[in-house]
Structure formats: C-alpha cells, structure tokens
Design a protein around this motif. Structure first.
Motif, PDB file in Angstrom:
ATOM      1  N   TRP A 264       9.032 -12.349  14.976  1.00 11.36           N
ATOM      2  CA  TRP A 264       8.134 -11.405  14.322  1.00 11.36           C
ATOM      3  C   TRP A 264       7.174 -12.166  13.411  1.00 11.36           C
ATOM      4  O   TRP A 264       7.591 -13.066  12.675  1.00 11.36           O
ATOM      5  N   GLN A 265       5.893 -11.822  13.513  1.00 12.42           N
ATOM      6  CA  GLN A 265       4.934 -12.318  12.526  1.00 12.42           C
ATOM      7  C   GLN A 265       4.983 -11.328  11.372  1.00 12.42           C
ATOM      8  O   GLN A 265       4.466 -10.227  11.472  1.00 12.42           O
ATOM      9  N   GLY A 266       5.628 -11.738  10.290  1.00 10.51           N
ATOM     10  CA  GLY A 266       5.989 -10.792   9.251  1.00 10.51           C
ATOM     11  C   GLY A 266       4.992 -10.624   8.130  1.00 10.51           C
ATOM     12  O   GLY A 266       5.130  -9.687   7.329  1.00 10.51           O
ATOM     13  N   GLU A 267       3.996 -11.517   8.042  1.00 11.54           N
ATOM     14  CA  GLU A 267       3.070 -11.409   6.916  1.00 11.54           C
ATOM     15  C   GLU A 267       1.886 -12.327   7.156  1.00 11.54           C
ATOM     16  O   GLU A 267       2.023 -13.544   7.102  1.00 11.54           O
ATOM     17  N   ASN A 268       0.742 -11.770   7.441  1.00  9.68           N
ATOM     18  CA  ASN A 268      -0.474 -12.559   7.609  1.00  9.68           C
ATOM     19  C   ASN A 268      -1.686 -11.682   7.345  1.00  9.68           C
ATOM     20  O   ASN A 268      -1.747 -10.536   7.791  1.00  9.68           O
ATOM     21  N   GLY A 269      -2.652 -12.243   6.664  1.00 11.16           N
ATOM     22  CA  GLY A 269      -3.888 -11.541   6.393  1.00 11.16           C
ATOM     23  C   GLY A 269      -4.926 -12.505   5.876  1.00 11.16           C
ATOM     24  O   GLY A 269      -4.628 -13.680   5.618  1.00 11.16           O
ATOM     25  N   ALA A 270      -6.135 -12.030   5.710  1.00 14.43           N
ATOM     26  CA  ALA A 270      -7.237 -12.857   5.214  1.00 14.43           C
ATOM     27  C   ALA A 270      -7.877 -12.160   4.020  1.00 14.43           C
ATOM     28  O   ALA A 270      -7.927 -10.935   3.960  1.00 14.43           O
ATOM     29  N   SER A 288     -15.575 -12.359   3.602  1.00 12.44           N
ATOM     30  CA  SER A 288     -16.223 -11.079   3.341  1.00 12.44           C
ATOM     31  C   SER A 288     -15.449 -10.020   4.116  1.00 12.44           C
ATOM     32  O   SER A 288     -14.506 -10.337   4.854  1.00 12.44           O
ATOM     33  N   GLU A 289     -15.851  -8.788   3.980  1.00 10.79           N
ATOM     34  CA  GLU A 289     -15.183  -7.741   4.770  1.00 10.79           C
ATOM     35  C   GLU A 289     -15.366  -7.971   6.264  1.00 10.79           C
ATOM     36  O   GLU A 289     -14.486  -7.644   7.066  1.00 10.79           O
ATOM     37  N   ILE A 290     -16.499  -8.516   6.645  1.00  8.22           N
ATOM     38  CA  ILE A 290     -16.743  -8.762   8.073  1.00  8.22           C
ATOM     39  C   ILE A 290     -15.824  -9.859   8.604  1.00  8.22           C
ATOM     40  O   ILE A 290     -15.124  -9.670   9.608  1.00  8.22           O
ATOM     41  N   SER A 291     -15.815 -11.011   7.942  1.00  7.52           N
ATOM     42  CA  SER A 291     -14.984 -12.112   8.439  1.00  7.52           C
ATOM     43  C   SER A 291     -13.500 -11.778   8.321  1.00  7.52           C
ATOM     44  O   SER A 291     -12.691 -12.196   9.157  1.00  7.52           O
ATOM     45  N   GLN A 292     -13.121 -11.002   7.307  1.00  6.54           N
ATOM     46  CA  GLN A 292     -11.731 -10.563   7.211  1.00  6.54           C
ATOM     47  C   GLN A 292     -11.349  -9.716   8.421  1.00  6.54           C
ATOM     48  O   GLN A 292     -10.292  -9.914   9.037  1.00  6.54           O
ATOM     49  N   ALA A 293     -12.194  -8.753   8.770  1.00  6.03           N
ATOM     50  CA  ALA A 293     -11.896  -7.875   9.904  1.00  6.03           C
ATOM     51  C   ALA A 293     -11.800  -8.666  11.207  1.00  6.03           C
ATOM     52  O   ALA A 293     -10.915  -8.422  12.031  1.00  6.03           O
ATOM     53  N   LYS A 294     -12.699  -9.610  11.393  1.00 10.08           N
ATOM     54  CA  LYS A 294     -12.632 -10.460  12.587  1.00 10.08           C
ATOM     55  C   LYS A 294     -11.315 -11.225  12.631  1.00 10.08           C
ATOM     56  O   LYS A 294     -10.665 -11.320  13.685  1.00 10.08           O
ATOM     57  N   LYS A 348     -11.741  -0.844   3.893  1.00  9.25           N
ATOM     58  CA  LYS A 348     -12.608  -1.941   4.306  1.00  9.25           C
ATOM     59  C   LYS A 348     -12.845  -1.862   5.816  1.00  9.25           C
ATOM     60  O   LYS A 348     -12.216  -1.067   6.532  1.00  9.25           O
ATOM     61  N   ILE A 349     -13.745  -2.700   6.291  1.00  8.47           N
ATOM     62  CA  ILE A 349     -14.024  -2.755   7.732  1.00  8.47           C
ATOM     63  C   ILE A 349     -12.742  -3.058   8.503  1.00  8.47           C
ATOM     64  O   ILE A 349     -12.508  -2.542   9.601  1.00  8.47           O
ATOM     65  N   SER A 350     -11.882  -3.883   7.912  1.00 12.08           N
ATOM     66  CA  SER A 350     -10.644  -4.288   8.586  1.00 12.08           C
ATOM     67  C   SER A 350      -9.692  -3.115   8.806  1.00 12.08           C
ATOM     68  O   SER A 350      -8.894  -3.129   9.745  1.00 12.08           O
ATOM     69  N   TYR A 351      -9.744  -2.100   7.940  1.00 13.02           N
ATOM     70  CA  TYR A 351      -8.872  -0.933   8.130  1.00 13.02           C
ATOM     71  C   TYR A 351      -9.224  -0.228   9.433  1.00 13.02           C
ATOM     72  O   TYR A 351      -8.346   0.132  10.235  1.00 13.02           O
ATOM     73  N   LYS A 352     -10.515  -0.023   9.665  1.00 18.95           N
ATOM     74  CA  LYS A 352     -10.951   0.623  10.906  1.00 18.95           C
ATOM     75  C   LYS A 352     -10.627  -0.247  12.110  1.00 18.95           C
ATOM     76  O   LYS A 352     -10.192   0.258  13.157  1.00 18.95           O
ATOM     77  N   ALA A 353     -10.819  -1.553  11.971  1.00 18.10           N
ATOM     78  CA  ALA A 353     -10.507  -2.464  13.080  1.00 18.10           C
ATOM     79  C   ALA A 353      -9.017  -2.412  13.410  1.00 18.10           C
ATOM     80  O   ALA A 353      -8.630  -2.419  14.592  1.00 18.10           O
ATOM     81  N   PHE A 354      -8.172  -2.348  12.376  1.00 22.74           N
ATOM     82  CA  PHE A 354      -6.731  -2.219  12.580  1.00 22.74           C
ATOM     83  C   PHE A 354      -6.408  -0.917  13.304  1.00 22.74           C
ATOM     84  O   PHE A 354      -5.648  -0.891  14.277  1.00 22.74           O
ATOM     85  N   GLN A 355      -6.971   0.178  12.820  1.00 21.80           N
ATOM     86  CA  GLN A 355      -6.761   1.484  13.462  1.00 21.80           C
ATOM     87  C   GLN A 355      -7.116   1.441  14.948  1.00 21.80           C
ATOM     88  O   GLN A 355      -6.378   1.963  15.803  1.00 21.80           O
ATOM     89  N   ASN A 356      -8.260   0.865  15.255  1.00 24.05           N
ATOM     90  CA  ASN A 356      -8.725   0.821  16.640  1.00 24.05           C
ATOM     91  C   ASN A 356      -7.757   0.047  17.525  1.00 24.05           C
ATOM     92  O   ASN A 356      -7.411   0.481  18.630  1.00 24.05           O
ATOM     93  N   THR A 357      -7.317  -1.102  17.042  1.00 22.55           N
ATOM     94  CA  THR A 357      -6.417  -1.943  17.823  1.00 22.55           C
ATOM     95  C   THR A 357      -5.084  -1.254  18.055  1.00 22.55           C
ATOM     96  O   THR A 357      -4.545  -1.261  19.169  1.00 22.55           O
TER      97      THR A 357
END
Length: 475
Positions: A264-270, A288-294, A348-357
């Motif tokens: 399990w990858q238990g903890e990772n973020g940017a 930034s929010e963009i590079s974090q989401a990517k 943030k942008i990353s929240y929507k990206a997470f939701q989509n995935t």
C-alpha cells in the motif's frame, strides 16, 4: 524576481480555474465527467489522508463535507494515544468516535493507526513524528491498555490497523526495538480481532530494504508474519515515476517472505505553494495548484500501473504543524485550501482531479499485462485497463521523467497499442473532467491494435477510453 515568479505561479492557477490556461483541444467537447460520492462507489483502491487530527493540525469537522464527495473509499487516521489519554488511566475517545462514525456514514472506511507516544508517562515516548516508542515498564503497560481499549471499542467499525508511522526515520529506536514493539502491539490486536488486517511500518524511505528485511526476519523467527498483512510505504519524490524501481524491490522482498503481503502507498502528496511557503517533503521546489494536481494524478495512476494495491493521497486538507513537533508551520499538501481561521477556503485543482480519477477507476480494474506500446516519445507513460462489467478499455497517458510544471503545454504524440479494444473512443482530461470526441483521423483500429495520431499529451495524465466507461453531465 522571486515575487514575480510567485505572482506568475498564482496567476496560472487562477487562470486554470477559470479555464483560460487550459489546453485548447481541437476535439469536439461532449460534456463533463459525472463524479461519484463514496456511497455511490462499491469498492476501489483509493484512500485519502486524514492524518494529524490527533495533534489538531487539521480539523475534520471543517472538511468533512468534502470527504464523501471526494469518492475516496478509505481514510487514513491516527489514533492519538496522547490525545485519548491526557490523565493516566482515563480515556477520552469522543473526538475519535465522531470522526469514525461520520466517515462511515459517508461510505468511507477508516484505517486506524495506533500512535504516537504519550509524555504523561516517564519513558512514554514522543507524541510527534520521528519520536520514540514507549520504553519504560509503566509506559508499555499503559500502551497495551490503550491499544486494547481502542481495538475493543472499534472492532465492529475498523478492521485495518496500522502500527506506528515512519519508524525508520526515528533516531530513538533500532529496528530490533521497533520489531519487538510491533509484535507486542500486533498480539493485542489479533487477540481481540483475529481477522483484522495489520498494516506494517508506514515506511518513510523507499530505499530502506535492509530495514524492512530486518523487521521481517524478526517476525519470521517469532512466527509472527501474520502480523504483516500489508507493507505501507511513503517515499516522496518530485518526479513520481522515479519511485517505482524501489517499489519493485520492496515487492520482491516482501514476496520472498509471503507472496500474499500487500503493498500500500500509505502517504504521498505534493505542496501547492511556492518554495519557502510550506514545510515537509519536497518543499525545496516551487509548486502551485496546477503542478500539485499534475503530481497527484501521476502518483495515483503510476501506482495503479505498477500494481500497488491501495493508494492514499496525503492529504485531504492543509495542515498547520505546531512548535515542538518534527515540523512547524503550514504543510500545503492538502487537496483543500485552509483559511487562516481553520475553515476550508476552497477545493484546490487537485481535489477535482482526485474526484475524476476515483470516479473513472473505481470498481474492479485490471491492467492489461499483454499490452505493448510503440511510441515516439521516450518519456511517454502508457498503461491500459479493463473494468469488470464495462465494455472496452481505458488507456492512461502522460509524459513523465521530470517534475510537473505549471504550464499546460502539450505535444502531439503518435503511438500504437496492442491487446486493447475501444469501440467508441473519447478523450478525458483528468484535470477538469472535460470529455471530448476523438476525430476519426486521430485513430485507426485493426482488431485489438489501436493506432493514434496527433494526440495532445502533456506532463499530466489524460485518458483515452471507451465512452461506456463514463457518464456525462452537461457543461
């Protein structure tokens, strides 16, 4: 110059949110991807981080309205011995009861970590990251009693228990000392809940295979490998793809002891802020929010492509670490931006990206191992998948190899992939959930061999998939 750079980074994030900095695809737009809440998803590999609540660095009740809608089926929580027992022998679980009950009510299953130490006891260890475990006889007996009380309390609600967090970065205990502590704790958990799943180590360093092996050797010698159902690892890297050679070595190691041990990858973020504005891993770079989401997208889909069983994104909201801990200050790795008063300012942008995935890749997803790719770009990362109960396949693509940047630049890429069948291919931008119809001159089909021409690919994942995988909503 420094402030100009920060201004440009912030400007790009604002423009992206308004859709002005987004790649202007030549395809016809079909609509937006419909996302699903955790209650609407039967099962998935995706988890979200809810760490540091034991030290009040984040506020569950501020962000709980975003938890279920994120689609995550698990949340990683820390039990917080020092928060539960502030007077010797007296437990206050009310704070944790509220969190666990609310998460379950939203269709999100907690996996609960027993940690950290408790300074009210002499030799009780530290209530902080990188601290020590309890060592005195009194403190160890108190630890045993707290773990026992916690497992009894939540055994009908929680079945996945993680023992401690990142012991490999603590200078206050050896691997041998931690192994004995792990066995001691595992015995309590298994005696109360024999069918529980024990998640081991929360390993900070991916390259520390000798550390992992020393723990496994001790557990094997004690006939306690049943206390090592899962190896959880962290291992932050600004270029996510550079982690997977080490992940493969970890898999080979644990499989040599027991091929049933999960990874399990238990903890990772940017972070989502420029250099110097956040604490924790990877903060020597501008974000930034963009590079974090990517980065989040590349980590999630990279994990899935490399066979990681569960992926947890760290974490759902920004955190503020307090003086006296291993860190101090804002940790901007949250998918939700926290205002100065502790409330949620915005997703943030990353929240929507997470939701989509999560919405696309939940359910029973299988990687097509036979798929082969002919490509013109060396750093092009390509995986293809099937989904139980859904026709056709999905192909994830991005250009890896370097840290994600703020610009939304793409290049037109040609590639051919085998053992993949798509009847009605569409193009999904995971950053914002926009779905496009592919033009007929962008692909050709020859049985299960698909050839694509002039597909715009950047340093963040997009998906080409059969339209049957998606439910659309009007733009």
């Amino acid at each position: 110059m420094k402030y100009l750079k920060i201004f440009i980074i912030v400007l790009f994030s604002l423009l992206y949110e308004k859709g002005l900095a987004q790649e202007n695809y030549s395809f016809d737009m079909l609509g937006k991807l419909k996302t699903y809440s955790a209650k609407e998803i039967e099962s998935s590999r995706w988890s979200i981080g809810g760490e540091t609540l034991d030290r009040d660095y984040a506020d569950y009740h501020a962000y709980k309205g975003y938890l279920g809608p994120s689609g995550a089926k698990r949340i990683r929580l820390q039990g917080g011995w020092a928060k539960c027992e502030q007077i010797k022998g007296v437990y206050d679980f009310e704070w944790l009861d509220q969190i666990i009950d609310d998460a379950l009510s939203q269709g999100v299953q907690p996996w609960l970590q027993v940690s950290y130490g408790n300074p009210i006891y002499e030799g009780g260890g530290d209530a902080a990251l990188a601290g020590g475990i309890p060592t005195s006889e009194e403190a160890l007996e108190a630890w045993d009693q707290w773990v026992e009380a916690m497992v009894y309390r939540y055994k009908d609600k929680v079945n996945e228990w993680e023992i401690w967090n990142e012991p490999d970065i603590s200078k206050k205990m050896s691997a041998e000392e931690f192994a004995a502590f792990h066995v001691r704790t595992g015995d309590i958990i298994k005696s109360i809940q024999p069918d529980s799943k024990i998640i081991a180590l929360g390993l900070a360093g991916l390259s520390r295979t000798e550390y992992v092996k020393s723990i496994l050797d001790i557990l094997k010698a004690k006939n306690k490998l049943d206390q090592f159902d899962v190896l959880s690892f962290h291992g932050y890297n600004s270029v996510p793809e550079r982690s997977y050679s080490a992940v493969a070595k970890l898999r080979e190691l644990v499989s040599s002891f027991d091929p049933e041990i999960e990874l399990w990858q238990g903890e990772n973020g940017a972070p989502s802020t420029p250099k110097g504005q956040s604490v924790g891993a990877m903060t020597k770079y501008d974000w930034s929010e963009i590079s974090q989401a990517k980065w989040v997208l590349r980590r999630m889909l990279g994990d899935m492509g490399h066979g990681v069983d569960v992926t947890s994104v760290f974490q759902i909201s920004d955190m503020h670490y307090a003086m006296g801990d291993h860190l101090e200050g804002l940790n901007s790795k949250g998918l939700l931006k926290v205002a100065s008063d502790g409330s949620i300012e915005k997703p943030k942008i990353s929240y929507k990206a997470f939701q989509n995935t999560v919405s696309v890749f939940s359910g029973e997803i299988s990687k097509i191992e036979k798929a082969e790719v002919l490509k013109e770009v060396n750093d092009l990362v390509v995986f293809s998948y099937t989904k139980k109960g859904v026709r056709g396949t999905a192909i994830t693509l991005w250009i890896g190899g370097e840290k994600p940047e703020d610009l939304m630049d793409t290049e037109l890429v040609n590639f051919t992939i085998t053992h993949t069948k798509i009847k009605n291919p569409v193009f999904l931008n995971l950053m914002d959930g926009t779905v496009y119809a592919l033009n007929e001159d962008n692909y050709t089909k020859n049985g299960k061999v698909l050839s694509f021409q002039k597909i715009p690919i950047g340093d963040w994942p997009i998906v080409i998939l059969d339209k049957d995988w998606l439910e659309l909503v009007n733009n």
